[in-house]
Design a protein around this motif. Structure first.
Motif, short mmCIF file in Angstrom:
data_model
loop_
_atom_site.label_atom_id
_atom_site.label_comp_id
_atom_site.label_asym_id
_atom_site.label_seq_id
_atom_site.Cartn_x
_atom_site.Cartn_y
_atom_site.Cartn_z
N VAL A 151 -31.48 -35.31 -23.38
CA VAL A 151 -32.91 -35.54 -23.62
C VAL A 151 -33.48 -36.38 -22.48
O VAL A 151 -32.92 -37.43 -22.14
CB VAL A 151 -33.13 -36.25 -24.97
N PRO A 152 -34.57 -35.96 -21.83
CA PRO A 152 -35.17 -36.76 -20.76
C PRO A 152 -35.47 -38.18 -21.21
O PRO A 152 -36.05 -38.39 -22.27
CB PRO A 152 -36.45 -35.99 -20.40
N GLY A 153 -35.04 -39.16 -20.41
CA GLY A 153 -35.29 -40.56 -20.74
C GLY A 153 -34.26 -41.18 -21.66
O GLY A 153 -34.36 -42.37 -21.98
N ALA A 154 -33.26 -40.40 -22.08
CA ALA A 154 -32.26 -40.94 -23.01
C ALA A 154 -31.36 -41.97 -22.35
O ALA A 154 -30.94 -42.94 -22.99
CB ALA A 154 -31.42 -39.82 -23.60
N THR A 155 -31.06 -41.78 -21.06
CA THR A 155 -30.16 -42.70 -20.37
C THR A 155 -30.91 -43.68 -19.48
O THR A 155 -30.50 -44.83 -19.35
CB THR A 155 -29.15 -41.91 -19.51
N LEU A 156 -31.98 -43.23 -18.86
CA LEU A 156 -32.88 -44.10 -18.08
C LEU A 156 -34.30 -43.80 -18.50
O LEU A 156 -34.71 -42.63 -18.47
CB LEU A 156 -32.70 -43.87 -16.57
N PRO A 157 -35.06 -44.80 -18.90
CA PRO A 157 -36.43 -44.56 -19.37
C PRO A 157 -37.26 -43.80 -18.33
O PRO A 157 -37.30 -44.19 -17.16
CB PRO A 157 -36.99 -45.97 -19.59
N GLY A 158 -37.88 -42.71 -18.76
CA GLY A 158 -38.76 -41.95 -17.89
C GLY A 158 -38.07 -41.09 -16.85
O GLY A 158 -38.72 -40.55 -15.96
N VAL A 159 -36.75 -40.95 -16.94
CA VAL A 159 -36.00 -40.18 -15.93
C VAL A 159 -35.23 -39.06 -16.62
O VAL A 159 -34.57 -39.27 -17.64
CB VAL A 159 -35.00 -41.09 -15.17
N ASP A 160 -35.32 -37.85 -16.05
CA ASP A 160 -34.57 -36.70 -16.57
C ASP A 160 -33.29 -36.54 -15.75
O ASP A 160 -33.33 -36.18 -14.57
CB ASP A 160 -35.42 -35.43 -16.46
N GLN A 161 -32.15 -36.86 -16.36
CA GLN A 161 -30.87 -36.76 -15.67
C GLN A 161 -30.01 -35.63 -16.22
O GLN A 161 -28.81 -35.60 -16.00
CB GLN A 161 -30.10 -38.09 -15.80
#
Length: 306
Positions: A151-161
């Motif tokens: 999910v985008p932002g799940a690991t870093l806020p506001g970042v799609d990894q």
């Protein structure tokens, strides 16, 4: 009646696999941070995989020479080391060092923990395990944890990894393949030190070829952060892979697969200590789901009293 000394020795032997499991899990938890330091300070991924394998293999070779345990390996042992080293070290380590440049160490420690879940799927397909409702629920739980990570932002806020996480999943898939291979084809009567040495040199051969083919030869420049991280990784590998075979020999692959619990927790903690990472709510949720899946997959019914 068993004497006190014999009872004490038996009790210590019963606890030894658990102690070894905690040791190797803590060491492996540190490798995410160590690898991130190495590659972000200039060591190419293939060179990192080569120096890790060749360095640790050389340490174990010297140890075998000092103990007078060096013997000419049979062709079957050489093939075993080559396959185990390529699948279990070269491929996942090169992939890991590419991905870790774009992910936090704590995130990668959760991704790696998908390996025991993949191992159970492989064991089912190979007929090495029977189907079990709790274990199937565990797989679904772990799969849900992987979806949370995407999910985008799940690991870093506001970042799609999500792209890097999907690529990172190749590493635990390689680990699970190596675990299944080791469990099914481990040569009988061969010591843990020798098996680890053969695997490390097998990985050194294939990663060395990859390093030269990709024109990523690395020459250490003094003793900077990258070189110190590399030396730490060699030390970790020298210890960890001997311990791995010893735990497999004493307690089997199912018990050893529980190392994922330790790796997940210590990997996140090492990332917090070394890089000041702060796990997001999404990462914590994913970690809990994966750990819950591990618990269900490793759960064993109570044995009836003798």
């Amino acid at each position: 009646m068993r004497d006190a000394g014999g009872a004490g020795a038996t009790k210590a032997a019963d606890w030894l696999p658990l102690v070894l499991l905690l040791v190797v899990g803590t060491l492996w938890g540190a490798t995410f941070s160590i690898g991130k330091i190495a590659v972000t300070h200039g060591i190419p991924p293939a060179a990192y995989a080569f120096f890790q394998s060749a360095g640790a293999g050389s340490v174990l070779l010297v140890l075998a020479l000092l103990r007078g345990e060096l013997a000419r390996p049979r062709a079957g042992l050489l093939l075993y080391g080559l396959v185990a080293g390529t699948v279990g070290l070269t491929l996942p380590n090169v992939n890991f060092t590419v991905v870790i440049q774009h992910l936090e160490a704590g995130t990668m420690s959760v991704v790696i923990t998908l390996s025991p879940l993949a191992t159970y799927v492989g064991a089912l397909l190979l007929g090495m395990e029977r189907r079990s409702l709790p274990r199937l629920l565990g797989l679904l739980c772990g799969f849900a944890g992987a979806l949370v990570l995407l999910v985008p932002g799940a690991t870093l806020p506001g970042v799609d990894q999500s792209d890097w996480i999907l690529l990172g999943i190749l590493t635990p898939l390689c680990y699970s393949a190596q675990g299944l291979f080791a469990a099914r084809f481990m040569p009988p009567g061969v010591g843990s030190l020798r098996l680890a040495r053969l695997m490390l040199f097998g990985a050194a051969l294939t990663s060395g070829i990859a390093m030269l083919a990709s024109d990523s030869l690395y020459v250490p420049q003094g003793l900077g952060a990258a070189e110190i991280a590399m030396l730490l990784q060699i030390a970790v590998s020298s210890i960890a892979y001997v311990v791995v075979f010893e735990v497999l020999r004493r307690s089997g692959p199912v018990f050893f697969s529980q190392v994922g619990y330790v790796v997940t927790v210590t990997g996140v903690l090492w990332g917090m200590v070394i890089f000041g990472e702060r796990p997001t709510a999404g990462l914590l949720l994913a970690g809990l789901l994966v750990l819950g899946g591990l618990f269900l997959v490793n759960r064993r019914p109570a044995r009836p009293p003798a």
